[in-house]
Design a protein around this motif. Sequence first.
Motif, short mmCIF file in Angstrom:
data_model
loop_
_atom_site.label_atom_id
_atom_site.label_comp_id
_atom_site.label_asym_id
_atom_site.label_seq_id
_atom_site.Cartn_x
_atom_site.Cartn_y
_atom_site.Cartn_z
N ILE A 3 -10.30 1.43 12.25
CA ILE A 3 -10.61 2.75 12.81
C ILE A 3 -12.07 3.06 12.50
O ILE A 3 -12.49 3.02 11.34
CB ILE A 3 -9.72 3.84 12.20
N VAL A 4 -12.83 3.36 13.53
CA VAL A 4 -14.21 3.79 13.34
C VAL A 4 -14.29 5.29 13.63
O VAL A 4 -13.83 5.75 14.67
CB VAL A 4 -15.19 3.02 14.24
N VAL A 5 -14.86 6.02 12.70
CA VAL A 5 -15.04 7.46 12.89
C VAL A 5 -16.53 7.75 13.08
O VAL A 5 -17.34 7.42 12.21
CB VAL A 5 -14.52 8.26 11.68
N GLU A 54 -8.75 -0.54 8.01
CA GLU A 54 -10.05 -0.17 7.47
C GLU A 54 -10.57 1.05 8.22
O GLU A 54 -10.41 1.17 9.43
CB GLU A 54 -11.03 -1.35 7.68
N VAL A 55 -11.17 1.96 7.47
CA VAL A 55 -11.80 3.13 8.08
C VAL A 55 -13.31 3.00 7.90
O VAL A 55 -13.81 2.96 6.77
CB VAL A 55 -11.30 4.44 7.45
N VAL A 56 -14.01 2.91 9.03
CA VAL A 56 -15.46 2.72 9.02
C VAL A 56 -16.13 3.97 9.58
O VAL A 56 -15.69 4.51 10.59
CB VAL A 56 -15.87 1.49 9.86
N GLY A 108 -15.95 -3.59 17.03
CA GLY A 108 -14.67 -3.99 17.62
C GLY A 108 -13.49 -3.22 17.06
O GLY A 108 -12.51 -3.80 16.61
N ALA A 109 -13.57 -1.90 17.12
CA ALA A 109 -12.52 -1.05 16.55
C ALA A 109 -11.28 -0.98 17.44
O ALA A 109 -11.37 -1.13 18.66
CB ALA A 109 -13.07 0.37 16.36
#
Lengths: 258, 126
Positions: A3-5, A54-56, A108-109
Amino acid sequence: MKIVVCVKQIPEGNSRIDPGTKRLDRGGEGALNAFDANAVEEALRLKDSTGEGEVVLLSLGPAKALDALRKALAMGADRAVLISDQAAAGSDLVATSYALAKALEREGADVVLFGQQAGDSDGAVLWAAVADRLRLPVVSQAAEITHADGKLTVKRQTEFGYDVIEAPLPAVVAVSDAINEPRYPSLKGIMGAKSKPQETVTLADLGVEADRAGEQGSRTEVSALNDPPARGDSKKIVDDDGNAAQAIFDFLAEKRLV
Amino acid sequence: MSSLVFLEHHGDELLKGSLGVLAKAATLGDGDVAGIVIGSGVRALADAAGTFGAAKVYVADDPQLEAPLPQPRVDVIAQLVRDKEIHTVLFGNSVLAFTPKDLRLVDSYTPENWEYLNAKDCHQHH
């Protein structure tokens, strides 16, 4: 699940526009955009619900924007990526969305989360532009997100109720500020944030062409700034003799509002 | 210069915000102002738009447009912009209108992403 925030550092307190550059004055203290904290919180909950991932954090801004990223790292995000480049100064929606999309292509989320709007400019446009560039489905104003069977089910809050929308992964979602209550970073989280991976990349690192960043890559221009017009038709009623209620009523009656 | 106003509706009524944008656009006197209504069973709504200053109202009426999703609306508007040489597209402020508005601002638009969305269920309650 990755997950990209996408988050933004905004000026703390009242925003001020620099009349010279016609840009937001970012010289003072900065803070994590409060709406983005909702997105970070939701990302952490999604990660917890799947039990892995993973949270990015991803941001575009000056070097000191890392301060805001560290707050989100302290909440529990795993690592942060900051796009910081002098050539990006003055980027509007079009240029910013291009740079973010380039970074997201690299990451590449599975899920890209945004807050519902920026607290400084009140812009609520970036997430759709990024989704369009990535050719991904986008759902806005998410009041609830669940993940199952490789797709997201999103409850979208509207003016008339709720829509329930399904989208396959990868997808972009902009969360409502009603979706959750962001957690406060713990002391352990604050201390641990300093040692989490924090990468700063330039536009060149992402393959962003010079003519697609900053003012050169923008499609809008602030031509002028003006104060709002003075409110001339106002009347101040001071209750110095106990007759203010009657005075207000008379004023409304004169305007034929009662 | 021609303008197009996205006329959002709920049920059998055009939203006041959209009509306000249409009325304002009509007063600017900067060329023709057209409106567009998109949905399923929305043909009758076009008449109402005429009373708020639209010189012309386009109607995209198709059962596939029933779900309140932005991307099919972007698709329709983008096609119209290309075919009718519309220079400005105006939107009111709403949850649905936010997304088509945003996508219009992006320079590389192609309507490839709308088909991936599926409105499973739409609850209308307060």
